[in-house]
Design an enzyme around this catalytic site. Sequence first.
Site, PDB file in Angstrom:
ATOM      1  N   ASP A   1       2.154  -9.602  -5.902  1.00 21.78           N
ATOM      2  CA  ASP A   1       1.744  -8.522  -5.004  1.00 21.78           C
ATOM      3  C   ASP A   1       1.579  -7.207  -5.774  1.00 21.78           C
ATOM      4  OD1 ASP A   1       1.169  -7.313  -2.598  1.00 21.78           O
ATOM      5  OD2 ASP A   1       3.008  -7.948  -1.601  1.00 21.78           O
TER       6      ASP A   1
ATOM      7  N   ASP B   1      -3.678  -8.249   4.843  1.00 22.59           N
ATOM      8  CA  ASP B   1      -2.412  -8.196   5.577  1.00 22.59           C
ATOM      9  C   ASP B   1      -2.653  -8.309   7.073  1.00 22.59           C
ATOM     10  OD1 ASP B   1      -0.684  -8.100   3.518  1.00 22.59           O
ATOM     11  OD2 ASP B   1      -0.275  -5.948   3.612  1.00 22.59           O
TER      12      ASP B   1
HETATM   13  C1  DGJ Z   1       2.194  -6.861   1.166  1.00 18.77           C
HETATM   14  C2  DGJ Z   1       1.670  -8.256   1.300  1.00 18.77           C
HETATM   15  O1  DGJ Z   1       0.316  -8.265   1.529  1.00 18.77           O
HETATM   16  C3  DGJ Z   1       2.443  -8.972   2.390  1.00 18.77           C
HETATM   17  O2  DGJ Z   1       1.916 -10.234   2.614  1.00 18.77           O
HETATM   18  C4  DGJ Z   1       3.884  -9.041   1.974  1.00 18.77           C
HETATM   19  O3  DGJ Z   1       4.005  -9.839   0.839  1.00 18.77           O
HETATM   20  C5  DGJ Z   1       4.417  -7.647   1.714  1.00 18.77           C
HETATM   21  N1  DGJ Z   1       3.583  -6.911   0.820  1.00 18.77           N
HETATM   22  C6  DGJ Z   1       5.812  -7.709   1.169  1.00 18.77           C
HETATM   23  O4  DGJ Z   1       6.285  -6.474   0.797  1.00 18.77           O
END
Ligand code: DGJ
Length: 732
Positions: free
Chosen positions: A478, A548
């Site tokens: 991430d 997201d």
């Molecule tokens: C952003 C990601 O896109 C989410 O899926 C998740 O992993 C969060 N970060 C976790 O902090």
Amino acid sequence: MKIIYDETQKVFHLSNGRISYIMQVLRDGYLFHLYWGKGIRDYHLSNGLFPYVRSFSPSPYFESPEFSTDSRPGEFPGYGCGDFRSPIVQCQRQDGSTLTDLRVVSHEIIQGKPPLEGLPASYVKNDSEAMTLSICMEDRISGLRATLLYTIFEKYDVICRSARYENVGKESLKLLQAGSMSLDFQHCDYDLITLWGGHANERNLQRRPLSHGITMIDSKRGASSHQYAPFLCLTEPAATEDQGKVYGFNLVYSGNFAALAEVDQFNLTRVQMGINPFDFCWLLETGEAFQAPETVMVFSSEGLGEMSRTYHRFYRERLCRGKFQFEERPILINNWEATYFNFDSKKILDIAQKGKELGMELFVLDDGWFGHRDNDKSSLGDWTVFQSKIPEGIDGLAKKITDMGIRFGLWFEPEMISVDSDLYRAHPDWCLHVKDRSHTFSRSQLVLDFSRKDVCDYIVEAVCKVLSGGNISYVKWDMNRHMTDIGSALLPAGRQRETAHRYMLGVYDVMNRITSAFPDVLFESCSGGGGRFDPGILYYMPQTWTSDNTDAVCRLKIQYGTSLTYPIVSMGSHVSVAPNHQMGRTTPMDTRGYCAMSGAFGYELDITRLSKEDEQMVREQVAFYKKIRKTVQYGDFYRLLSPFEGNQTAWSFVEPDKSRAIVMWFQTLNEPNTGVTILHCKGLDPEGLYCDENSGRVFGGDELMEAGLSIPLPERDFDSKIFILSKVQNNG
Ligand code: DGJ
């Protein structure tokens, strides 16, 4: 496939029969662009450059005022010597002057495709697959050399372009702009397509007619970004999904980029792409070189659909790498939207156990497993410090989960650091920062300075240590904020503006080292969803968490836009709970399922708390996806109805041998008393007979494509239908 150089006319012609790319060298090494498009057998300068005198267009030749780089279609324009349009390269000498005048000095035709030093790029598996034209240009006064590479492929309608800059002079130079490609089309009758967005709203398709002036998209965020994909495309105004000429440009880079289309006074259109020259400067000492990223250019004479299928095939086959390149991707269950930071090992084991029972293949433990991270304010960087809420530690947890018969995956955010972390307490200068200035926070965190080798080495060691515990077969990588306070404690003043690109080189190096050390691990990239969904990252990690936003209605647009250039198998896509956490919308489970099945499929909700009915549906979805997975992930993708144009979306996945098609249809809001939708299938064998597996009815391929397939009237909002069309025999 051939690259021909006509010595008499000084014309380069690259062709694979289906596409041609043509340039000409005139007088003292000036390089002009003549043609890119459908294949031409032999070229005889039919559209050659006429010697018009244009007022206010300067010429380097006193006696030839008609010879101006300002009025002609250029191929790699410099600055200050006659062409008033956007330059692609500019360097500054010791005396402060910034004129940059590159001329062709030599060329070479190479079998195959050379790799780019330190940067991700497409590749060949065998030299016979492609040929590369290398054109060497030099500015004799400054000593700047640019080596332009053009690769043409036998099998793909793709031209890959890149540029390598080198200081072959006697004094140090500052590269103020070091673009990757520039190309001038000889008219301006085009539409421009770009993909804009934001967090949870990535890659909206925007199409507008080109007009005079400069239209530019860029990123100054230190990442390719949610805001604009490093992609643009010119189309004939009448071009559609299925017809018309289309020219796609996609930069294989994950940091600050700029891409523009400029229409000038003579109605020529200049397209450029490369690292963003804004706040960029690279010091080139004598003998030093700088490699600019590659642009993947796709021409299609059969509309946007064929352009996308070419990108998909090319990226799957000659950009992505590793064990998972052609493997069906596991159906995963991720705990993020199920628990966020609020979990203990019992909860995790329960979710994994339920996932196993429902047929899922991989459990992913997301953020919150390390340091004392119970919210997003701490612990980034402390990858080897384990949470008390997992008493068995990651190795122990991974073992328990793999013993259940389901694989285990883990989340990392390697490029970040929390101020509240052991790492920051030990190394406060390891973040990007500028001396005497305070930090700028985003998601309460700072960016690690990946332009530093010691930082990169630390991260490689820390991540590898966790992965070495075994039993980890997937990593979600991430990256949850953009760069501010861009400066590095180790770089001298004259190199501070190199930081952002050096950071990217560090990221690529770290990704390369970690992914090579763990070839059996599937890596999925993520940046707050799809904030770094680009070909640069796909080179190291074959899939990306698309957004997201897991709401099915929003996802239709996000996935449709993403499909313009990125392969379906690379799009992470999950079913989440209703009401949806981002949008508050309640959509039916089957619609959420079909939408998520249109990618690398998974779940992201508390599956231990499903109703009996939903649990049964999930079980069926998982079993069903396993049956269609290969066609979805590796078939040919056809867009049928656009969510950007109306209330309905439809797409299909067709086996390359046309033996099976999965057609999916979605409607957002139900409407009273509407007409019946007839969906025109694409990509089928017109001669074949196809059986709709649900109804048992048999139709001709030609019939399904021409007469179309009637969609039963929807009975609810957010409705969806799926058709599995299997070829039963050839017609006649
Ligand atoms: C952003 C990601 O896109 C989410 O899926 C998740 O992993 C969060 N970060 C976790 O902090």
